[in-house]
Design a protein around this motif. Structure first.
Motif, PDB file in Angstrom:
ATOM      1  N   ASN A 130      -1.946 -24.869  21.389  1.00 31.97           N
ATOM      2  CA  ASN A 130      -2.196 -26.004  21.040  1.00 31.97           C
ATOM      3  C   ASN A 130      -3.789 -25.813  21.440  1.00 31.97           C
ATOM      4  O   ASN A 130      -4.268 -26.816  20.128  1.00 31.97           O
ATOM      5  N   ARG A 170       7.030 -34.938  26.965  1.00 33.02           N
ATOM      6  CA  ARG A 170       6.279 -34.921  26.284  1.00 33.02           C
ATOM      7  C   ARG A 170       5.789 -33.836  25.031  1.00 33.02           C
ATOM      8  O   ARG A 170       5.371 -33.893  24.313  1.00 33.02           O
ATOM      9  N   SER A 174       4.720 -33.683  21.420  1.00 34.88           N
ATOM     10  CA  SER A 174       3.722 -33.017  20.887  1.00 34.88           C
ATOM     11  C   SER A 174       3.326 -32.459  20.608  1.00 34.88           C
ATOM     12  O   SER A 174       2.797 -31.769  18.794  1.00 34.88           O
ATOM     13  N   HIS A 200      -2.226 -39.556  17.750  1.00 35.40           N
ATOM     14  CA  HIS A 200      -1.490 -38.010  19.256  1.00 35.40           C
ATOM     15  C   HIS A 200      -2.720 -38.048  19.795  1.00 35.40           C
ATOM     16  O   HIS A 200      -2.032 -37.704  20.720  1.00 35.40           O
ATOM     17  N   VAL A 204      -2.209 -38.742  24.123  1.00 35.20           N
ATOM     18  CA  VAL A 204      -2.286 -37.796  25.245  1.00 35.20           C
ATOM     19  C   VAL A 204      -3.083 -38.879  26.035  1.00 35.20           C
ATOM     20  O   VAL A 204      -3.000 -38.453  27.469  1.00 35.20           O
TER      21      VAL A 204
END
Length: 220
Positions: A130, A170, A174, A200, A204
């Protein structure tokens, strides 16, 4: 690892990484003599490194008490995410406008690594990929000022990162969000890339807020 002109590890980079990875914990005192021995350098270099990290918001110095790792409050973490959203949305737009076919291939490769990490239930690996995806997007954008500011902001958020990844459901959300970001960049669609990144990071922020609220409930 960053190195100095003498090909020795850069004390600032080593200390920054140690704080980001939890080797030094929030509020922990940073004693110059101990750090000098640990880093294999002198106190002057340690003092210089601590000064740089204080400018980055990772360290705080107190009169007659020396330096310690700065505590990032939950409220500040959410505010940092809001600022990060604005900067990364700009970067995503510029990346979409500048990305080459080779850039597209690298982004898709990292995205596949993220999928593989989920299949293997490797949450640490997913988190690393990520970070590499976002770093690659910053690199493609070529926006040096925004990238420099984001590097400073992101270093302050590391200890909150796993709270969002481990939040129920999540990680799959994601992946869907990052897939949309990469798809938009590879299509050269700046508007879509900017929106995808903003959506996005808004998610978060919302997830971190929920996680912190749940943690507060447990503490009651």
């Amino acid at each position: 690892m960053a190195r100095t002109k003498n090909d020795k590890p850069d004390p600032t980079a080593v200390l920054r990484r140690a704080i980001e990875t939890g080797h030094f914990m929030p509020s922990q005192r940073l004693v110059e003599t101990e750090l000098a021995a640990w880093l294999g350098t002198n106190r002057s270099n340690v003092k210089l490194a601590l000064g740089k990290l204080e400018q980055e918001g990772l360290v705080v110095s107190e009169p007659n008490r020396g330096a310690r790792v700065r505590v990032i409050s939950e409220r500040e973490a959410l505010e940092i995410l809001q600022v990060r959203t604005a900067l990364e949305s700009l970067i995503a737009r510029q990346a979409a406008e500048k990305a080459t076919s080779a850039d597209h291939d690298r982004l898709r490769e990292i995205l596949q690594n993220m999928r593989d990490a989920i299949d293997q239930e490797d949450f640490t690996g997913y988190s690393g990929h990520n970070g590499r995806l976002h770093a690659e997007i910053r690199k493609i954008s070529g926006h040096e000022t925004a990238s420099r500011l984001l590097a400073m902001l992101n270093s302050q958020l590391v200890r909150f990162q796993f709270r969002t990844i481990l939040y129920p459901g999540r990680i799959h959300q994601s992946l869907r969000e990052h897939t949309e970001i990469v798809t938009a960049i590879c299509a050269g669609d700046g508007d879509r890339a900017e929106k995808a990144m903003r959506d996005h990071l808004a998610n978060v922020t919302e997830t971190l807020g929920r996680s912190l609220a749940a943690l507060a409930q447990l503490a009651v």
